[in-house]
Each structure stands twice: as C-alpha cells, then as structure tokens.
Scaffold this active site. Structure first.
Site, PDB file in Angstrom:
ATOM      1  N   LYS A 220     -14.004   6.971  -8.243  1.00  0.00           N
ATOM      2  CA  LYS A 220     -13.104   8.006  -7.719  1.00  0.00           C
ATOM      3  C   LYS A 220     -12.210   8.628  -8.790  1.00  0.00           C
ATOM      4  CE  LYS A 220     -13.037   6.265  -2.998  1.00  0.00           C
ATOM      5  NZ  LYS A 220     -12.227   5.971  -1.815  1.00  0.00           N
ATOM      6  N   ASP A 256      -8.873  10.449   1.376  1.00  0.00           N
ATOM      7  CA  ASP A 256      -8.574   9.028   1.600  1.00  0.00           C
ATOM      8  C   ASP A 256      -7.179   8.822   2.170  1.00  0.00           C
ATOM      9  OD1 ASP A 256     -10.925   7.757   0.882  1.00  0.00           O
ATOM     10  OD2 ASP A 256     -10.400   7.629  -1.226  1.00  0.00           O
ATOM     11  N   MET A 344     -16.057  -6.137   1.107  1.00  0.00           N
ATOM     12  CA  MET A 344     -17.167  -5.217   1.332  1.00  0.00           C
ATOM     13  C   MET A 344     -18.479  -5.992   1.345  1.00  0.00           C
ATOM     14  SD  MET A 344     -15.956  -2.004  -1.069  1.00  0.00           S
ATOM     15  CE  MET A 344     -17.503  -1.143  -0.842  1.00  0.00           C
TER      16      MET A 344
END
Length: 357
Positions: A220, A256, A344
């Site tokens: 990002k 985000d 994750m």
C-alpha cells in the site's frame, strides 16, 4: 517435455500416428517430433513447447519455430517465476498468426489461464477435480466458469485485480466477479500475487491495460510511487488501496480509513469515537489510514508495533502515544484495531497479542 508418460518416444509417436489414421480431430506433438508424423487432412496438428523451469525471453522466436514446423495450432506452456512473465506470453497471443494456446504455469502464471481468453488463446485447461490438476497453477473448472465467468470473457472484457502477497486467501475476486455478473458488466477481477517491487509490476502492466487495482498488504505504501496522481487524503495518509486507470493515468486513493472508521462506529451503537481509547496494532499502510481516520474523529490513540521506529514515526505524524508490541499485555483500551497481517489466511485464529489482553 515434462509429462508423466513412461512410454519410449517411438511408442508415443506410433500412438499419435494411429490417432491420425483413425481420424482424430487434433493430435498434440512436441516441437522436436513434429516432423516425425505423417499428416492427414482430417487431423489438425498441435505443435507444442513446454518449459517447466522458466518463461524464455525468446518466446516469440520459439513461437515462430512452431509455425515453421507446420503447426495448425501453436501451443506454448512455460513456467512463470514472476507475474511479469505472463506479459511475454500475452505478447505472443496478441501477435499470433495461427491459432495459439498460450499459458504460464505455476501460481504466478495463474492469471494467464483466465486472461488468455481476452487476448485470443484458443483454449485453456481446467481440472474437474481440484485435487487432481495436470499441471501447476491450473484453476479448477468450477472456479473458471463460476467464479471468473470464463465463458463470458472476450476481447472487450475489462481487467481488474487485487495486488498483494500473499493473495490466494482474498475474497475480493468472489465479491467483484459476482457483482460484475449481477450487473451485466463485461469485466473480470483476478488475484495478482506480486513479489518484490510493486512499482515494477505496475509499470510493466500499464500496457495490458488494467482498468483498476485494489492494493493490499504489503504494497500500500510503495504503490504510491507508481501513481500519476493521488488524491489529497491518500497523500496525507501515505498509502494507496485503490487505483483507477483514467485514460492511461493511474490515480490512487484510499478507502481504508472510511471503511475501518465506519465499521468501528457501527460497533459503538451511536456512542461515537471522540474520547474513546483505541489501541491500534500495526504501523503499515492500513494502520496509517486508520490512524488518520481516528485522529480526525477525536479518538485517544496508542500505536503498538513490533518495529518501534515505525510506531514512533506514525505516532509523531498523527500526534499520539506509541508502544512496542511487547507492551501489548498492559494495554488499556476501549477498542483494539488490528491492522497487521496476523490473523489472515491461513492462520486465521492467530492474534498479534495475548487473547487476555
């Protein structure tokens, strides 16, 4: 060329020749043996080249050799060691003078099996049983047809994708492709595993072209360097998660912070964020977005991160406290926001701190 048959070459060629004599529609023979078969008008010859190690730089020259060998159909299957390797295969498909089957193998080559249809590949391969692929990187048939809408892809299909590493766990392709199908939009959304410098990937793929990207961990912040333009909020945050291709110019933005803040506020049942004590875990691109959003909402924030220098830098920018991740056991907060990759796929039960914190 990498197949599992134990037959000697002479036996294989006899079987292929028998297939031709019996009127098979197609026979697939490797480039090195193409001149060993006697042709019949009823059978078309697929002349193939396989490389299970890499995607050669001289791929167009190999394609030309296949054409000169008299191929009715040229077939190239090579190993992609980088997602950028797919572009060499796509160039062959774009300029093919005879029907061509072109694909890259391996996880990095998975997109060639989907996007090849847009660029003119004659066909692709997909296993009926996901547990029994015949080559690395194959996408199961139910995913090709159901998830990626393969039969609807054509030369006008727009390309979108999610860029990250790892990326196989992402549910973004499920969400976006279902939306495209429901709305009748001729587009496909694919996972793009990018290792190394994301800017190299973005620049290389400008010629495909891709209409838009979602950017996720760990790219990002670095992806901003490849943008032609970023919106003011994105520039303040220092991270991009959405890229739109506007007539060749790549424009970056960041959604985000709004998504995260709205999710937190919904969980507060109308109490609002001003004055709330928030422990923000992480100091990467997603954390930066959330931190700026929390600051704008008046929350009292403390940033926890394993690399304390990054925590201190972000805390200085937004004007809040910071701690090392080793101090998380002593946190005292109303809200905990985990912006790290811990938790994750595939370790979905993991947490960046003790569950009792």
């Amino acid at each position: 060329e990498g197949g599992k048959s134990a037959w000697p070459d002479e036996v294989r060629l006899k079987v292929l020749q028998a297939a031709i004599e019996l009127g098979a529609d197609y026979v697939d023979v490797e480039l090195g043996f193409a001149d060993r078969l006697k042709r019949r008008p009823s059978t078309k010859i697929i002349v193939s080249y396989h490389n299970f190690t890499l995607t050669p730089l001289d791929l167009p020259a190999i394609y030309s050799r296949i054409v000169r060998a008299g191929a009715d159909v040229a077939k190239l299957a090579t190993m992609a060691n980088s997602i950028i390797d797919n572009l060499r295969m796509f160039e062959v498909l774009r300029h093919a003078s005879v029907p061509c089957i072109g694909l890259c193998m391996g996880e990095a080559g998975m997109i060639s099996r989907i996007l090849g249809r847009k660029l003119g590949t004659m066909l692709t391969y997909a296993p009926l049983d996901p547990a029994k692929p015949t080559a690395p990187g194959q996408v199961p048939l139910d995913e090709m047809v159901g998830l990626y809408n393969y039969r609807s892809i054509n030369s006008d299909t727009q390309i979108y994708g999610v860029v990250g590493n790892p990326i196989a766990h992402s549910i973004s392709p499920h969400i976006h492709n279902a939306a495209f199908r429901s709305l009748g939009i001729n587009a496909v959304y694919v996972p793009l595993k990018v290792e190394g410098d994301v800017c190299n990937f973005i620049e290389a793929f400008r010629g495909l072209p891709v209409q838009g990207y979602s950017i996720t961990i760990p790219h990002k912040q670095d992806a901003m360097r490849a943008m032609d333009e970023v919106d003011p909020v994105c520039r303040s945050i220092g991270a991009v998660n959405t890229v739109a291709n506007r007539k060749g110019r790549l424009v970056g933005s960041n959604t985000d912070w709004t998504a995260a803040i709205e999710a937190i506020e919904r969980g507060l049942d109308g109490e609002g964020l001003p004055g709330k004590r928030v422990a923000l875990i992480g100091a990467g691109g997603t954390a930066r977005a959330i931190a700026f959003g929390l600051k704008a909402k008046g929350a009292n924030m403390c940033i926890y991160n394993r690399t304390v220098d990054r925590a201190a830098k972000l805390a200085e920018e937004v004007g809040c406290e910071w701690r090392g991740l080793d101090e998380i056991e002593r946190l005292d907060a109303d809200i905990i926001a985990n912006s790290t990759s811990v938790g994750m796929h595939p370790n979905v039960d993991a947490t960046p701190g003790p569950r009792s914190a």
